[in-house]
Design a protein around this motif. Structure first.
Motif, mmCIF file in Angstrom:
data_model
loop_
_atom_site.group_PDB
_atom_site.id
_atom_site.type_symbol
_atom_site.label_atom_id
_atom_site.label_comp_id
_atom_site.label_asym_id
_atom_site.label_seq_id
_atom_site.Cartn_x
_atom_site.Cartn_y
_atom_site.Cartn_z
ATOM 1 N N LEU A 523 0.920 -1.246 0.034
ATOM 2 C CA LEU A 523 -0.099 -0.035 0.032
ATOM 3 C C LEU A 523 0.981 1.324 0.026
ATOM 4 O O LEU A 523 0.368 2.048 -0.740
ATOM 5 N N ALA A 524 1.917 1.316 0.915
ATOM 6 C CA ALA A 524 2.801 2.415 0.892
ATOM 7 C C ALA A 524 3.377 2.576 -0.609
ATOM 8 O O ALA A 524 3.512 3.889 -0.871
ATOM 9 N N ALA A 529 4.132 5.691 -5.710
ATOM 10 C CA ALA A 529 4.263 5.765 -6.853
ATOM 11 C C ALA A 529 3.034 6.508 -7.600
ATOM 12 O O ALA A 529 3.479 7.131 -8.467
ATOM 13 N N VAL A 530 1.712 6.295 -6.998
ATOM 14 C CA VAL A 530 0.950 7.237 -7.417
ATOM 15 C C VAL A 530 1.186 8.763 -7.305
ATOM 16 O O VAL A 530 0.720 9.728 -8.261
ATOM 17 N N ARG A 531 1.771 9.030 -6.272
ATOM 18 C CA ARG A 531 2.049 10.673 -6.072
ATOM 19 C C ARG A 531 2.952 11.029 -7.118
ATOM 20 O O ARG A 531 3.027 11.994 -7.566
ATOM 21 N N LEU A 532 3.887 10.242 -7.490
ATOM 22 C CA LEU A 532 4.875 10.468 -8.601
ATOM 23 C C LEU A 532 4.093 10.577 -9.889
ATOM 24 O O LEU A 532 4.405 11.600 -10.789
ATOM 25 N N GLU A 555 3.254 11.875 4.195
ATOM 26 C CA GLU A 555 3.569 11.749 2.829
ATOM 27 C C GLU A 555 3.032 10.687 2.091
ATOM 28 O O GLU A 555 2.656 10.890 0.824
ATOM 29 N N LEU A 556 2.821 9.588 2.793
ATOM 30 C CA LEU A 556 2.369 8.424 2.410
ATOM 31 C C LEU A 556 0.693 8.416 2.469
ATOM 32 O O LEU A 556 -0.004 7.688 2.905
ATOM 33 N N ARG A 557 0.168 9.345 1.702
ATOM 34 C CA ARG A 557 -1.211 9.323 1.541
ATOM 35 C C ARG A 557 -1.732 10.129 0.054
ATOM 36 O O ARG A 557 -0.792 10.984 -0.183
ATOM 37 N N ALA A 562 -4.486 5.980 2.613
ATOM 38 C CA ALA A 562 -3.359 6.829 3.652
ATOM 39 C C ALA A 562 -2.921 5.596 4.490
ATOM 40 O O ALA A 562 -3.835 4.516 4.831
ATOM 41 N N VAL A 563 -1.553 5.122 4.518
ATOM 42 C CA VAL A 563 -1.102 4.233 5.160
ATOM 43 C C VAL A 563 -1.561 4.447 6.593
ATOM 44 O O VAL A 563 -1.931 3.374 7.399
ATOM 45 N N GLU A 564 -1.620 5.557 7.105
ATOM 46 C CA GLU A 564 -1.971 5.933 8.588
ATOM 47 C C GLU A 564 -3.407 5.549 8.821
ATOM 48 O O GLU A 564 -3.749 4.735 9.671
#
Length: 907
Positions: A523-524, A529-532, A555-557, A562-564
């Motif tokens: 997931l992270a 990758a999607v953010r890039l 950042e990982l959202r 979202a990972v969190e």
């Protein structure tokens, strides 16, 4: 009293006819983890009789108890006492859960337990039935069945729970049979016959191998003027018995068939127990002569040319559901898991039971993506349809199993008006509808086995995929697959599949750093990758730079991913005690930790810590690696520490970290004694203070049997200890004394090993941190450790430089010594100044180092024995404490390597 109904008197009430629960008045009691509830169930079902500890161990684990089974049971007993009698004073004897005869007994009135009330009402119904009071028996049976709220002892582990589950389930089925028998006898006086037939049909479908429900259904249909349907029930029963058991109908069912065919069943009552078993029916109906086992007429009439599907009995053709969500277009990796699961599902055709496979693992690890990919790859093997549901097991409100069954029944063509009310009736109808079909069922995000079991098919041909964070679903015959995080190659493949191979190949090193920062969590990796992809101008290296520990979770959202949030869903399902444990256990800083370390951080016993960590493993928030070894995924650890900063005070976090370092130090010091039995072990800066628990002695460390065990433990934990100290130096300046103590002992333990130089960077960082925060004592001890000849290539030169620095800036002017003429005066002054910051024992070390350095430059200047006598005869020694005398009689830990260089052997 119905389980769960309010009790304004505030009495304790217990439920075992369903999930094990308890209430004080109308307030529910949190009974803890499944095994603790299993202990309570054993005590409740023994009705006040004593239960020995060995019986409790056997009840939970049978022939395979864990090594600390007795301690675990006693922990559960202690917790249950606190839950059931919260107002009991410490050391006061319990009034409910008491010790008795080497075991325990739960002294509660029988009316507080639903199972006791159920059995009492069932017995009363039988007595009324025997006296001819059918209406009274009907009311008693209705009251008994109203107490049941699902599968008895749902979700409880252990052989005792399974035996009692079978017993109580059999009693429940018997009560249902007796109730329907009363309904048929009363002929619509108790409830409308149409409703009775619908319920009886579902009950008979749920128990196709029990002949009495089929006979009751036949009679009810016949009396409602539906003779053809009644005969069809008999035909279906004949086929089922032949296919499943290879037998023909028994005397009771054959007698009922003959009476219906002859038209003699229009009057009289329902079949009694034992009807048609040689004595004739108790109700005055015919005994079924002429339809014995050898009679061919009934079986010839019973066998149609092809089996009829149950949906046709409900009305209308059965649709073919196709509920699977779409497969992941860029699914990568998991080659072995995909092959294994696909092979298992394809074998459903020839299996002796429904194929069930469970996928468990950390949130975000890709369980759902893997299950969907496998399900789509084998869907051609299940032409009668695919069912899917998200059971929402990690949320605060998991999906209700009854509502899921209603959803499945609708998908299989059952009208809303034909869906039964009870959970058992829904499950029976569901299994009946898919009994002759090949259907694949995907149950995503399950909470526990109790939520899943009613959704499992009853006969071979179907297959089920279950995903869950819990590793203890306990589904019979299930193929369990642990879904781990991706290795670097798989994670890079997923990253390239999302961003494109060309973009991934443009920055290979940055891509490796990115998947490492994501900890291989799919997931992270996908979110990054999607953010890039959404920022074509951003580089991979730029994103990596933003993934510092402080910002990583933020950042990982992307969008609604979202990972969190994934971790938070599991965290919010924890009770407050486990939530605190989840936060506290992340403070140690070691990648992995043992049960004893967990007990130190939680300030509890080893057994209680084991219960906590194992429950967190079951919840998918911790990972178990081997025996007595646990760890957080990197991102889960970050999440836990972030939660701790918001929910726990700095003092609480610092206390947990200090207990952890005290535990490690209490392990390293015995290791030093085992490895260097003739040396002088290092003394800590200060004894660990425990203002929070002054009544509890220092916690022991990990037990080490001998020098080989000590050496193995140090080798196994070297890297983990390094990371823990490194993190503490970065984030916890208040732990400098504990860190320096650990580094001092650790350095002594690494003497004469290839790793003794590894600690120098940590020691230098400790010196810098102590100087920045004004901790002169910790700085002095760290400098003293840095001056140890084992830490550098120039032993005495480095020591001569570092030791004066450890005593403060004013003392640095004494580096350039003239040992030939002024050594006595200088050493006297040095020792006076040493007393300011370090102990007298450590103050002897500068003298030994300078003496060794002078020996290198000028040769021997004075025999040590002579210097000792001179020192002891100094007049001002009268004013010095005894430490000054003792220090010259013992070689300090960092000076003992100078023994041979500074003086010859003496008596």
């Amino acid at each position: 009293m119905r389980a769960g109904s309010p009790d304004r008197a505030g009495r304790l009430r217990f439920q075992v006819l369903g999930p094990v629960r308890a209430w004080t008045g109308d307030r529910p009691v949190d009974l803890g983890p499944p095994q603790q509830r299993a202990v309570l169930a054993v005590l409740l079902l023994h009705a006040g009789r004593p239960v020995s500890v060995s019986q409790l161990v056997d009840a939970l684990w049978d022939e395979w108890p864990p090594p600390r089974a007795v301690g675990t049971v006693r922990t559960y007993i202690s917790r249950l006492r606190g839950l059931l009698e919260p107002d009991r004073l410490p050391r006061q004897d319990g009034q409910l859960l008491v010790s008795s005869g080497g075991g325990y007994a739960l002294r509660v009135p029988g009316e507080t337990l639903d199972a006791a009330g159920f059995e009492e009402r069932l017995g009363a119904a039988r007595r009324m039935r025997g006296a001819g009071d059918t209406v009274g028996a009907y009311e008693q049976l209705r009251g008994a069945l109203a107490l049941a709220e699902g599968v008895p002892l749902a979700g409880l582990p252990g052989p005792y729970a399974q035996r009692q589950r079978d017993r109580l389930s059999e009693l429940h089925i018997t009560a249902q049979e007796e109730l329907f028998r009363c309904v048929v006898e009363l002929g619509g006086q108790a409830e409308p016959m149409g409703d009775s037939i619908a319920g009886l049909r579902a009950f008979a479908a749920e128990h196709p191998l029990r002949e009495r429900p089929q006979a009751l259904l036949m009679l009810a249909l016949y009396r409602a003027g539906r003779q053809a349907e009644a005969l069809a029930v008999y035909a279906a029963a004949c086929r089922t018995l032949d296919a499943e058991l290879g037998t023909e109908p028994g005397p009771e069912l054959r007698a009922r068939y003959e009476e219906l065919r002859d038209g003699s069943a229009g009057h009289g009552s329902a079949p009694a127990a034992g009807a048609g078993r040689g004595t004739g029916p108790a109700t005055g109906l015919g005994s079924g002569s002429g339809a014995g086992p050898g009679s061919g007429s009934a079986r010839d009439h019973a066998r149609p040319s092809r089996p009829a599907r149950d949906p046709a009995d409900i009305g209308g053709p059965s649709p073919v559901p196709a509920q699977l969500p779409p497969d992941t277009a860029d699914f990568t990796g998991r080659t072995k898991a995909v092959a294994h699961l696909a092979r298992a599902l394809r074998g459903a055709d020839g299996a002796r039971a429904p194929v069930v496979a469970t996928l468990s693992g950390l949130g975000g690890v890709g369980k759902t993506a893997l299950a969907l990919h496998v399900a789509h790859s084998v869907r051609a093997r299940f032409p009668d349809g695919q069912l899917y549901v998200d059971l929402q097991g990690t949320g605060r409100a998991p999906a209700d199993t009854g509502a899921v069954l209603r959803h499945f029944l609708h998908a299989l063509g059952v009208a809303e008006s034909a869906v039964p009310d009870g959970l058992a009736q829904k499950a029976a109808l569901y299994r009946s509808l898919i009994a002759d079909r090949r259907i694949l069922v995907l149950l995503d995000n399950a909470r526990d086995g109790a939520q899943v079991r009613p959704l499992l098919p009853g006969v071979p041909g179907c297959a089920v995929l279950v995903t869950s964070r819990a590793r203890t679903l306990a589904l019979p015959g299930a193929d369990q697959v642990d879904v781990e995080v991706m290795d670097e190659a798989e994670a890079l493949e997923l990253f390239g599949a999302v961003v494109g191979a060309q973009r991934a190949a443009a920055e290979p090193e940055a891509a490796r750093q990115l998947v490492a920062a994501c900890g291989g969590l799919p997931l992270a990796v996908r979110i990054a990758a999607v953010r890039l992809v959404s920022r074509p101008g951003r580089t991979t290296a730029g994103l990596v730079a933003r993934l510092s520990e402080e910002r990583r979770l933020d950042e990982l959202r992307v969008g609604d991913l979202a990972v969190e949030a994934t971790f938070r869903a599991g965290y919010e399902a924890l009770d407050p005690g486990l939530a605190h444990a989840f936060r506290a256990l992340a403070l140690g800083g070691m990648p992995t930790f043992c049960r004893a370390a967990a007990a130190a951080m939680l300030d509890t016993t080893d057994d209680e810590a084991e219960v906590a960590v194992e429950t967190l493993v079951d919840a998918g928030l911790l990972e178990a690696h081997g025996d007595d070894c646990y760890r957080y995924h990197d991102l889960v650890g970050l999440f836990a520490r972030r939660l701790g900063e918001h929910h726990d005070s700095p003092e609480e976090r610092a206390a947990a970290q200090r207990r952890f370092f005290d535990h490690v130090l209490a392990t390293v010091l015995p290791a030093v004694r085992l490895l260097t039995p003739h040396g002088v072990p290092p003394e800590p800066l200060s004894r660990p203070d425990r203002p929070d628990r002054p009544d509890r002695p220092d916690r022991p460390g990990h037990a080490l049997a001998d020098a080989d065990a000590a050496r193995a433990w140090l080798h196994a934990t070297h890297t983990r200890l390094y990371e823990a100290v490194e993190r503490a130096l970065d984030t916890a300046p208040g732990l400098l004394s504990s860190v320096v103590d650990l580094l001092t002992a650790w350095s002594s333990a690494l003497t004469s090993t290839g790793r003794h130089r590894d600690l120098e960077p940590l020691v230098r960082r400790a010196v810098d941190s102590a100087q920045r925060h004004g901790d002169d004592v910790a700085a002095a001890h760290a400098q003293r450790l840095l001056s140890d000849s084992r830490q550098g290539t120039g032993p005495y030169g480095q020591a001569e430089t570092a030791l004066p620095e450890s005593l403060g800036p004013d003392h640095a002017t004494s580096r350039d010594l003239d040992m030939d003429r002024d050594m006595d005066r200088d050493m006297d002054r040095d020792m006076d100044r040493d007393m300011d910051l370090v102990s007298a024992k450590d103050a002897h070390e500068p003298a030994l180092v300078r003496a060794a350095r002078a020996r290198e430059r000028y040769g021997p200047v004075r025999r040590p024995a002579t210097r000792r006598r001179w020192f002891l005869e100094r007049p001002d020694n009268v004013r010095r404490p005894g430490d000054g005398v003792r220090c010259l009689g013992r070689v300090p830990p960092f000076g003992r390597h100078l023994r041979g260089a500074t003086r010859p052997k003496e008596p």
